[in-house]
Write a protein that holds these residues in place. Structure first.
Motif, short mmCIF file in Angstrom:
data_model
loop_
_atom_site.label_atom_id
_atom_site.label_comp_id
_atom_site.label_asym_id
_atom_site.label_seq_id
_atom_site.Cartn_x
_atom_site.Cartn_y
_atom_site.Cartn_z
N ALA A 4 3.42 -11.73 -31.76
CA ALA A 4 2.60 -12.94 -31.93
C ALA A 4 1.41 -12.85 -30.99
O ALA A 4 1.58 -12.56 -29.80
CB ALA A 4 3.42 -14.19 -31.63
N PRO A 5 0.19 -13.09 -31.47
CA PRO A 5 -0.97 -13.02 -30.58
C PRO A 5 -0.96 -14.14 -29.56
O PRO A 5 -0.80 -15.31 -29.91
CB PRO A 5 -2.16 -13.16 -31.55
N ILE A 6 -1.11 -13.78 -28.29
CA ILE A 6 -1.16 -14.81 -27.24
C ILE A 6 -2.50 -14.84 -26.54
O ILE A 6 -2.84 -15.84 -25.91
CB ILE A 6 -0.04 -14.61 -26.19
N ALA A 7 -3.29 -13.76 -26.65
CA ALA A 7 -4.57 -13.73 -25.95
C ALA A 7 -5.54 -12.77 -26.62
O ALA A 7 -5.15 -11.75 -27.20
CB ALA A 7 -4.36 -13.32 -24.49
N ARG A 8 -6.80 -13.11 -26.51
CA ARG A 8 -7.91 -12.24 -26.92
C ARG A 8 -8.62 -11.81 -25.64
O ARG A 8 -8.93 -12.65 -24.78
CB ARG A 8 -8.86 -13.02 -27.83
N TYR A 9 -8.84 -10.52 -25.45
CA TYR A 9 -9.45 -10.06 -24.21
C TYR A 9 -10.73 -9.27 -24.49
O TYR A 9 -10.91 -8.70 -25.57
CB TYR A 9 -8.47 -9.20 -23.41
N ARG A 10 -11.58 -9.27 -23.48
CA ARG A 10 -12.83 -8.50 -23.53
C ARG A 10 -13.08 -7.97 -22.13
O ARG A 10 -13.30 -8.74 -21.20
CB ARG A 10 -13.99 -9.39 -23.97
N SER A 11 -13.03 -6.66 -21.96
CA SER A 11 -13.17 -6.03 -20.65
C SER A 11 -14.37 -5.09 -20.62
O SER A 11 -14.68 -4.43 -21.62
CB SER A 11 -11.90 -5.25 -20.29
N VAL A 12 -15.00 -5.03 -19.45
CA VAL A 12 -16.19 -4.21 -19.26
C VAL A 12 -15.93 -3.25 -18.09
O VAL A 12 -15.48 -3.68 -17.02
CB VAL A 12 -17.42 -5.09 -18.95
N PHE A 13 -16.23 -1.97 -18.29
CA PHE A 13 -15.97 -0.93 -17.29
C PHE A 13 -17.25 -0.12 -17.05
O PHE A 13 -17.97 0.18 -18.02
CB PHE A 13 -14.86 0.01 -17.76
N PRO A 14 -17.54 0.27 -15.81
CA PRO A 14 -18.74 1.06 -15.54
C PRO A 14 -18.59 2.50 -16.04
O PRO A 14 -17.65 3.20 -15.64
CB PRO A 14 -18.85 1.01 -14.01
N LYS A 15 -19.51 2.95 -16.87
CA LYS A 15 -19.40 4.29 -17.42
C LYS A 15 -19.60 5.37 -16.37
O LYS A 15 -18.93 6.41 -16.40
CB LYS A 15 -20.43 4.48 -18.55
N ALA A 16 -20.51 5.16 -15.43
CA ALA A 16 -20.78 6.19 -14.41
C ALA A 16 -19.51 6.52 -13.64
O ALA A 16 -19.27 7.69 -13.30
CB ALA A 16 -21.88 5.71 -13.47
N ARG A 17 -18.69 5.52 -13.37
CA ARG A 17 -17.45 5.74 -12.62
C ARG A 17 -16.35 6.25 -13.54
O ARG A 17 -15.47 7.00 -13.11
CB ARG A 17 -17.02 4.41 -11.97
N LEU A 18 -16.38 5.85 -14.82
CA LEU A 18 -15.28 6.16 -15.74
C LEU A 18 -15.83 6.76 -17.04
O LEU A 18 -15.71 6.18 -18.12
CB LEU A 18 -14.51 4.87 -16.06
N PRO A 19 -16.44 7.95 -16.96
CA PRO A 19 -17.14 8.51 -18.14
C PRO A 19 -16.24 8.75 -19.34
O PRO A 19 -16.65 8.57 -20.48
CB PRO A 19 -17.74 9.81 -17.61
N GLY A 20 -14.99 9.17 -19.13
CA GLY A 20 -14.10 9.49 -20.24
C GLY A 20 -13.12 8.39 -20.59
O GLY A 20 -12.17 8.62 -21.35
N PHE A 21 -13.35 7.19 -20.10
CA PHE A 21 -12.39 6.10 -20.24
C PHE A 21 -12.07 5.79 -21.71
O PHE A 21 -10.90 5.71 -22.09
CB PHE A 21 -12.92 4.85 -19.55
N LEU A 22 -13.09 5.63 -22.55
CA LEU A 22 -12.83 5.28 -23.94
C LEU A 22 -12.11 6.39 -24.69
O LEU A 22 -11.25 6.13 -25.54
CB LEU A 22 -14.14 4.93 -24.66
N ALA A 23 -12.42 7.63 -24.37
CA ALA A 23 -11.73 8.75 -25.01
C ALA A 23 -10.24 8.70 -24.69
O ALA A 23 -9.40 8.94 -25.57
CB ALA A 23 -12.34 10.08 -24.55
N HIS A 24 -9.90 8.39 -23.44
CA HIS A 24 -8.48 8.27 -23.07
C HIS A 24 -7.84 7.10 -23.80
O HIS A 24 -6.70 7.20 -24.27
CB HIS A 24 -8.34 8.10 -21.56
#
Length: 239
Positions: free
Chosen positions: A135-155
């Protein structure tokens, strides 16, 4: 003497059965067709009764799956170490996160300020749903710095958790530096995702997570369905 509307009688009967535990939290109600046959009415009348049950918070509709009895609100601790899966498991619920949208773009002014990066620096955006027992309890939206975490989305696309994706980028621990909580009403978009009515109450949290050196690595906003979650603070956090 005016006659009682049929949908009112059906609403009362189903409410009584839920109160008497004929249907427990999380149970699926019979389909509209089954209820229409049981009560000898058309499906429009059943929909009216179910809509009233949903409006009172006794049930919720899951698109394409049916109507379910509402769970008791889940305790969700807000503190220095917020871990979605651990929080839900501790509450006896089965957690799942669904990533619905990812993109990489220039940060807006608020995002840059929260992450302590230069204006219009490149950031990763992740949006999705947090679910308890599906059951959905929350909608989230997160922002991450690319310079620090270049491969984050790939992971993240490898179907790992946000915590695991951060670990693969060298962030082995993080804590909550600040959390702001306010009450909102659900927009059409939030209502659609959380399967609640537009204008229903939601609790919004705005938080910043930092690495062990105090450097921000996540700026997030989360909209919780107010009738499904109880946000809690420990005495240590309040102190």
């Amino acid at each position: 003497m005016p006659r009682t509307a049929l949908w009112t009688s059906i609403h009362a009967a189903l409410s009584r059965e839920i109160a008497d535990k004929h249907y427990g939290p999380g149970d699926k109600l019979p389909t509209e067709a089954q209820l229409a046959e049981r009560f000898g009415v058309n499906r429009h009348t059943i929909r009216r009764a179910l809509a009233e049950l949903q409006s009172s918070g006794l049930v919720f509709a899951r698109r394409g799956a049916g109507v379910f009895v509402a769970q008791n609100p889940t305790d969700y601790p807000i503190g220095r170490r917020i871990r979605f899966h651990q929080n839900l498991l501790a509450a006896g619920r089965t957690p799942r996160r669904s990533v619905q949208h990812c993109e990489t773009r220039a940060a807006d002014a608020k995002e840059a300020e929260a992450l302590q990066i230069e204006p219009e620096s490149i950031v990763h955006i992740v949006e999705g749903l947090s679910l308890a027992d599906e059951a959905p309890i929350a909608r989230y939206r997160s922002v991450f710095p690319k310079a620090r975490l270049p491969g984050f989305l790939a992971h993240l696309r490898e179907d790992v958790s946000i915590t695991e994706a951060l670990r693969k980028e060298g962030v082995f621990d993080y804590t909550r530096a600040s959390t702001r909580i306010d009450a909102k009403i659900a927009s059409a978009t939030i209502a659609l995702h959380l399967q609640i009515r537009e204008g229903a109450p939601v609790l919004r949290t705005i938080g910043i997570n930092v690495d062990p050196n105090g450097v921000p690595i996540e700026y997030g906003r989360t909209w919780f369905a107010a009738d499904r979650v109880t946000l809690t603070l420990s005495a240590d956090e309040l102190g």
